[in-house]
Write a protein that holds these residues in place. Structure first.
Motif, PDB file in Angstrom:
ATOM      1  N   GLY A  55     -10.807 110.090 122.088  1.00 14.23           N
ATOM      2  CA  GLY A  55     -11.138 108.950 121.244  1.00 14.23           C
ATOM      3  C   GLY A  55     -11.771 109.423 119.945  1.00 14.23           C
ATOM      4  N   PHE A  56     -12.397 108.504 119.207  1.00 12.01           N
ATOM      5  CA  PHE A  56     -13.048 108.911 117.964  1.00 12.01           C
ATOM      6  C   PHE A  56     -14.220 107.999 117.634  1.00 12.01           C
ATOM      7  N   VAL A  57     -15.057 108.476 116.721  1.00 16.74           N
ATOM      8  CA  VAL A  57     -16.194 107.688 116.247  1.00 16.74           C
ATOM      9  C   VAL A  57     -16.050 107.478 114.746  1.00 16.74           C
ATOM     10  N   VAL A  58     -16.592 106.363 114.276  1.00 17.59           N
ATOM     11  CA  VAL A  58     -16.560 106.018 112.856  1.00 17.59           C
ATOM     12  C   VAL A  58     -18.000 105.937 112.366  1.00 17.59           C
ATOM     13  N   THR A  59     -18.302 106.642 111.277  1.00 16.98           N
ATOM     14  CA  THR A  59     -19.672 106.666 110.767  1.00 16.98           C
ATOM     15  C   THR A  59     -19.715 106.290 109.291  1.00 16.98           C
ATOM     16  N   ASN A  60     -20.917 105.932 108.838  1.00 20.86           N
ATOM     17  CA  ASN A  60     -21.134 105.583 107.436  1.00 20.86           C
ATOM     18  C   ASN A  60     -21.866 106.736 106.749  1.00 20.86           C
ATOM     19  N   PRO A  61     -21.203 107.483 105.855  1.00 18.84           N
ATOM     20  CA  PRO A  61     -21.829 108.646 105.216  1.00 18.84           C
ATOM     21  C   PRO A  61     -23.000 108.286 104.307  1.00 18.84           C
ATOM     22  N   LYS A  62     -23.061 107.033 103.847  1.00 20.88           N
ATOM     23  CA  LYS A  62     -24.160 106.615 102.978  1.00 20.88           C
ATOM     24  C   LYS A  62     -25.400 106.219 103.773  1.00 20.88           C
ATOM     25  N   LYS A  63     -25.267 106.172 105.090  1.00 18.25           N
ATOM     26  CA  LYS A  63     -26.405 105.842 105.952  1.00 18.25           C
ATOM     27  C   LYS A  63     -26.634 106.954 106.964  1.00 18.25           C
ATOM     28  N   ASN A  64     -26.621 108.183 106.442  1.00 18.29           N
ATOM     29  CA  ASN A  64     -26.872 109.368 107.271  1.00 18.29           C
ATOM     30  C   ASN A  64     -25.902 109.447 108.449  1.00 18.29           C
ATOM     31  N   HIS A  65     -24.666 109.059 108.193  1.00 16.91           N
ATOM     32  CA  HIS A  65     -23.591 109.084 109.191  1.00 16.91           C
ATOM     33  C   HIS A  65     -23.954 108.302 110.455  1.00 16.91           C
ATOM     34  N   LYS A  66     -24.565 107.158 110.235  1.00  9.01           N
ATOM     35  CA  LYS A  66     -24.850 106.252 111.347  1.00  9.01           C
ATOM     36  C   LYS A  66     -23.540 105.738 111.929  1.00  9.01           C
ATOM     37  N   ILE A  67     -23.458 105.684 113.261  1.00 12.26           N
ATOM     38  CA  ILE A  67     -22.238 105.228 113.919  1.00 12.26           C
ATOM     39  C   ILE A  67     -22.007 103.745 113.634  1.00 12.26           C
ATOM     40  N   VAL A  68     -20.765 103.418 113.284  1.00 10.55           N
ATOM     41  CA  VAL A  68     -20.371 102.033 113.022  1.00 10.55           C
ATOM     42  C   VAL A  68     -19.478 101.515 114.146  1.00 10.55           C
ATOM     43  N   PHE A  69     -18.474 102.321 114.517  1.00  3.66           N
ATOM     44  CA  PHE A  69     -17.553 101.956 115.592  1.00  3.66           C
ATOM     45  C   PHE A  69     -17.279 103.167 116.476  1.00  3.66           C
ATOM     46  N   MET A  70     -16.825 102.879 117.699  1.00  7.86           N
ATOM     47  CA  MET A  70     -16.350 103.910 118.621  1.00  7.86           C
ATOM     48  C   MET A  70     -15.041 103.430 119.234  1.00  7.86           C
ATOM     49  N   VAL A  71     -14.123 104.363 119.452  1.00  9.57           N
ATOM     50  CA  VAL A  71     -12.834 104.016 120.050  1.00  9.57           C
ATOM     51  C   VAL A  71     -12.608 104.864 121.293  1.00  9.57           C
ATOM     52  N   ASP A  72     -12.320 104.197 122.402  1.00  7.92           N
ATOM     53  CA  ASP A  72     -12.020 104.874 123.665  1.00  7.92           C
ATOM     54  C   ASP A  72     -10.540 104.728 123.977  1.00  7.92           C
ATOM     55  N   GLY A  73      -9.960 105.820 124.490  1.00 13.93           N
ATOM     56  CA  GLY A  73      -8.553 105.801 124.885  1.00 13.93           C
ATOM     57  C   GLY A  73      -8.389 106.255 126.316  1.00 13.93           C
ATOM     58  N   CYS A  74      -7.293 106.959 126.581  1.00 15.38           N
ATOM     59  CA  CYS A  74      -6.938 107.363 127.948  1.00 15.38           C
ATOM     60  C   CYS A  74      -8.031 108.151 128.655  1.00 15.38           C
ATOM     61  N   GLY A  75      -8.649 109.099 127.936  1.00  9.95           N
ATOM     62  CA  GLY A  75      -9.621 109.981 128.570  1.00  9.95           C
ATOM     63  C   GLY A  75     -10.826 109.255 129.119  1.00  9.95           C
ATOM     64  N   VAL A  76     -11.184 108.125 128.519  1.00 12.32           N
ATOM     65  CA  VAL A  76     -12.334 107.338 128.965  1.00 12.32           C
ATOM     66  C   VAL A  76     -11.894 106.196 129.879  1.00 12.32           C
ATOM     67  N   LEU A  77     -10.839 105.507 129.487  1.00  9.75           N
ATOM     68  CA  LEU A  77     -10.405 104.316 130.220  1.00  9.75           C
ATOM     69  C   LEU A  77      -9.585 104.639 131.458  1.00  9.75           C
ATOM     70  N   GLY A  78      -8.930 105.803 131.444  1.00 12.62           N
ATOM     71  CA  GLY A  78      -8.075 106.158 132.575  1.00 12.62           C
ATOM     72  C   GLY A  78      -6.790 105.356 132.614  1.00 12.62           C
TER      73      GLY A  78
END
Length: 230
Positions: A55-78
């Motif tokens: 999966g992947f994570v989405v961050t905001n570089p203007k806010k010290n790379h604070k996480i905005v979104f996370m995406v889970d795929g096969c490896g997490v959901l099965g």
């Protein structure tokens, strides 16, 4: 040190005029909370399979790379052909599934449906449909298309993907006007040292639902055997 974000030349040349066009477009597909009044640049980083299940994570570089979104795929959901978009707190916002079935078997497209969770997380509402052309002489050069199905939008809109996502060089474009609503690219200095495109940025225009954009990107990642398929 301040870094300059570079948009790939191949896409920029095609869309430069449209990127500068003024638009009052407001597209709250998931919710107005995710629609910024100004342009925003967010960064995507693929998660390692062995540690986080892909999966992947989405961050905001203007806010010290604070996480905005996370995406889970096969490896997490099965599960195959399913991805989930969550906010920074881990609350599920979107679940996107491959439709399949008899209808798709006779169609020229592979269809993915994006469903929004309600506040309690107990039910889901169809908010967009993404159609990926099947390899065919009839579909040659046909773009990936996205149709909005959300009741929250004042009028339904259609979008398409211009460019090639595996190169991290593509845009989401409103089909009727050609206006670019989001653009995927790789920072120049990152591209020089990372050839696997595990780190890239997304420029999102004002008024566009960021959760919707990353729901679309999650499907593109899966279609092209990205981190959501691990």
């Amino acid at each position: 040190m301040a870094y300059k974000w570079i948009v790939p030349c191949s896409t920029m040349n095609k869309t430069k005029t449209k990127m500068t066009a003024k638009s009052s477009m407001i597209v709250p597909v998931i919710g107005k909370l995710f629609c910024s009044p100004s342009e925003i640049i967010l960064v995507v980083r693929n998660r390692p399979q062995v540690v986080n299940g892909g999966g992947f994570v989405v961050t905001n570089p203007k806010k010290n790379h604070k996480i905005v979104f996370m995406v889970d795929g096969c490896g997490v959901l099965g599960k195959k052909e399913e991805v989930i978009l969550k906010d920074a707190d881990g609350t599920k916002l979107l679940i996107i599934r491959r439709k399949g079935g008899i209808v798709e078997a006779v169609s020229l497209y592979k269809r993915w449906n994006g469903y929004k969770y309600n506040l309690s997380g107990s039910s889901q509402e169809l908010v967009f449909c993404l159609k990926d052309p099947k390899p065919s002489c009839l579909n040659k050069n046909s773009p990936i298309k996205i149709s909005i199905r959300s009741n929250a939008c004042s009028n339904l809109r259609d979008f398409e993907i211009v460019g090639y996502f595996p190169d991290r060089d593509c845009t989401i474009v409103e089909q009727s006007t050609g206006i670019v609503v989001a653009q995927v690219g790789v920072r120049k200095e990152v591209g020089q040292v990372m050839t696997n495109k595990d780190l890239y940025h997304v420029i999102i225009k004002p008024g566009i639902d960021q959760a919707f954009v990353f729901g679309v990107i999650a499907v593109l990642d899966y279609i092209y055997d990205g981190s959501t398929t691990w």
